[in-house]
Write an enzyme that holds these catalytic residues in place. Sequence first.
Site, mmCIF file in Angstrom:
data_model
loop_
_atom_site.group_PDB
_atom_site.id
_atom_site.type_symbol
_atom_site.label_atom_id
_atom_site.label_comp_id
_atom_site.label_asym_id
_atom_site.label_seq_id
_atom_site.Cartn_x
_atom_site.Cartn_y
_atom_site.Cartn_z
ATOM 1 N N THR A 161 0.821 -1.214 0.000
ATOM 2 C CA THR A 161 0.000 0.000 0.000
ATOM 3 C C THR A 161 0.854 1.263 0.000
ATOM 4 O O THR A 161 1.986 1.247 0.523
ATOM 5 C CB THR A 161 -0.884 0.005 1.273
ATOM 6 O OG1 THR A 161 -1.467 1.300 1.428
ATOM 7 C CG2 THR A 161 -0.093 -0.280 2.537
ATOM 8 N N TYR B 66 -1.587 -0.129 10.354
ATOM 9 C CA TYR B 66 -1.884 -0.785 9.072
ATOM 10 C C TYR B 66 -0.681 -0.652 8.125
ATOM 11 O O TYR B 66 -0.193 -1.644 7.575
ATOM 12 C CB TYR B 66 -3.137 -0.158 8.448
ATOM 13 C CG TYR B 66 -3.330 -0.534 7.001
ATOM 14 C CD1 TYR B 66 -3.534 -1.863 6.628
ATOM 15 C CD2 TYR B 66 -3.282 0.433 5.991
ATOM 16 C CE1 TYR B 66 -3.680 -2.209 5.292
ATOM 17 C CE2 TYR B 66 -3.437 0.091 4.658
ATOM 18 C CZ TYR B 66 -3.634 -1.226 4.317
ATOM 19 O OH TYR B 66 -3.773 -1.569 2.987
HETATM 20 N N1 LIG Z 1 -8.786 -0.910 -1.166
HETATM 21 C C1 LIG Z 1 -7.694 -0.136 -1.253
HETATM 22 O O1 LIG Z 1 -7.767 1.055 -1.616
HETATM 23 C C2 LIG Z 1 -6.326 -0.705 -0.919
HETATM 24 C C3 LIG Z 1 -5.214 0.131 -1.027
HETATM 25 C C4 LIG Z 1 -3.951 -0.408 -0.731
HETATM 26 C C5 LIG Z 1 -3.817 -1.731 -0.380
HETATM 27 N N2 LIG Z 1 -4.907 -2.526 -0.262
HETATM 28 C C6 LIG Z 1 -4.721 -3.933 0.121
HETATM 29 O O2 LIG Z 1 -5.350 -4.751 -0.855
HETATM 30 C C7 LIG Z 1 -5.823 -5.952 -0.239
HETATM 31 C C8 LIG Z 1 -7.279 -6.146 -0.597
HETATM 32 O O3 LIG Z 1 -8.025 -5.009 -0.164
HETATM 33 P P1 LIG Z 1 -9.597 -4.911 -0.400
HETATM 34 O O4 LIG Z 1 -9.918 -3.465 -0.447
HETATM 35 O O5 LIG Z 1 -9.981 -5.800 -1.519
HETATM 36 O O6 LIG Z 1 -10.130 -5.492 0.981
HETATM 37 P P2 LIG Z 1 -11.318 -6.516 1.281
HETATM 38 O O7 LIG Z 1 -11.569 -6.403 2.749
HETATM 39 O O8 LIG Z 1 -12.459 -6.302 0.346
HETATM 40 O O9 LIG Z 1 -10.664 -7.912 0.940
HETATM 41 C C9 LIG Z 1 -9.879 -8.640 1.831
HETATM 42 C C10 LIG Z 1 -10.255 -10.105 1.680
HETATM 43 O O10 LIG Z 1 -9.364 -10.884 2.504
HETATM 44 C C11 LIG Z 1 -10.140 -11.801 3.259
HETATM 45 N N3 LIG Z 1 -9.374 -12.079 4.479
HETATM 46 C C12 LIG Z 1 -8.954 -11.193 5.419
HETATM 47 N N4 LIG Z 1 -8.256 -11.825 6.377
HETATM 48 C C13 LIG Z 1 -8.222 -13.135 6.036
HETATM 49 C C14 LIG Z 1 -7.639 -14.275 6.622
HETATM 50 N N5 LIG Z 1 -6.975 -14.213 7.770
HETATM 51 N N6 LIG Z 1 -7.798 -15.471 5.996
HETATM 52 C C15 LIG Z 1 -8.476 -15.549 4.832
HETATM 53 N N7 LIG Z 1 -9.050 -14.498 4.225
HETATM 54 C C16 LIG Z 1 -8.924 -13.310 4.828
HETATM 55 C C17 LIG Z 1 -11.461 -11.109 3.499
HETATM 56 O O11 LIG Z 1 -12.520 -11.979 3.824
HETATM 57 C C18 LIG Z 1 -11.662 -10.408 2.155
HETATM 58 O O12 LIG Z 1 -12.298 -11.260 1.236
HETATM 59 C C19 LIG Z 1 -5.558 -5.806 1.249
HETATM 60 O O13 LIG Z 1 -4.373 -6.492 1.544
HETATM 61 C C20 LIG Z 1 -5.372 -4.307 1.438
HETATM 62 O O14 LIG Z 1 -4.551 -4.023 2.524
HETATM 63 C C21 LIG Z 1 -6.174 -2.047 -0.525
#
Ligand SMILES: NC(=O)c1ccc[n+]([C@@H]2O[C@H](COP(=O)([O-])OP(=O)(O)OC[C@H]3O[C@@H](n4cnc5c(N)ncnc54)[C@H](O)[C@@H]3O)[C@@H](O)[C@H]2O)c1
Length: 346
Positions: free
Chosen positions: A120, A144
């Site tokens: 991120t 985070y």
């Molecule tokens: N959305 C953004 O703008 C953004 C920006 C930078 C980084 N990220 C990173 O991208 C990734 C995805 O983000 P997102 O927005 O799709 O989030 P999200 O919450 O929609 O998706 C995360 C998924 O991981 C699953 N999950 C979480 N912990 C788990 C575990 N211990 N075991 C199995 N499954 C698990 C959840 O059920 C979910 O389906 C994350 O790692 C987040 O930190 C997101």
Amino acid sequence: MSVAKSVMVTGGAGYIGAHCCKALFEAGFNPVCYDNFSTGHREFVKWGPLVEGNVRDRDRVTSALREHNPIAVIHFAAFSLVGESMSDPQKYYQNNVVGTLMLLQAMREARCSNLVFSSTGAVYGNADDKPIRETDAGVPINPYGHSKWMVEQILRDYRAAYGLKSFSLRYFNACGADASGLIGEMREPETHLIPRAMMALQGHAADFAIFGSDYPTADGTAVRDYIHVTDLAAAHILALKRLLSGDVGGSFNLGTGNGYSVREILSAINAGVGRPVPVLKKDRRPGDPAILVADPTAAFETLMFRPKCSDLATIVRTAWGWHQKAHPMKAPEARAQERLSSLADS
Ligand SMILES: NC(=O)c1ccc[n+]([C@@H]2O[C@H](COP(=O)([O-])OP(=O)(O)OC[C@H]3O[C@@H](n4cnc5c(N)ncnc54)[C@H](O)[C@@H]3O)[C@@H](O)[C@H]2O)c1
């Protein structure tokens, strides 16, 4: 007939993970979704098999890897709410750092040696107002960001010691939705700007607010680099292919290099939807830097990454298309009543 190669996608039932599963399927891979549905959605698992499990359950991950024999893992599973990470850091270090360590151990046991990791822009913390490069120091300002930065260091060491190849992709602000309208942003609680603004338009977020109007930016609101989720998914396929062709990995920013303020985003939504978003003004949230904009040159040059959907009009159109399906409009009377009560509370 050739059999599609499997790729395990942890967090494949989440927002970005589901878009990546679709992109993998369209690129000829078999995406195996590994998810515990802590924030994900069963109805988002459409493009390959599902293994329900926690990444912290090393035995379960190892047996899933042995069963599906993927050529790589794309690791999205994590918690990602900055504010929550400040009030409950243990939850973040447990899931994001310990969870990744368990996954890496399982990958070594199952002899899977290619990983694409969701990092991120939050690893950079309070950057100054110029676009951030990968060589800039990682100084996260919230747990985070720290959890993601720690994993990047772990991956660097695993690369050197065990030959586990990995790309860490540092996304800036993911947004938009698949053009099909089948998947999009949906979380509880929703904290991200664009979905919150759209929910406010639909009558589902009467307390929609701009957090901070006194930042040192042109209009006083925070500036971010918004990257369409379809472009992010495409970048993962490029990184995966690069690992498969022998690259040992590294870290890349995924953004466009263009920064937009909260007010500019709200204007784009007003223009795209044809109605102004009802807005309250609130104080800054702890842990939110003023400006975060990527210098995406390295991903452009090495991965040949080119954002194709990250203009504001496409972001707004696809996000609004998804929101109209995911959250049908509330009755005008209920909406008016909620807004009145929230104004009375604020
Ligand atoms: N959305 C953004 O703008 C953004 C920006 C930078 C980084 N990220 C990173 O991208 C990734 C995805 O983000 P997102 O927005 O799709 O989030 P999200 O919450 O929609 O998706 C995360 C998924 O991981 C699953 N999950 C979480 N912990 C788990 C575990 N211990 N075991 C199995 N499954 C698990 C959840 O059920 C979910 O389906 C994350 O790692 C987040 O930190 C997101």
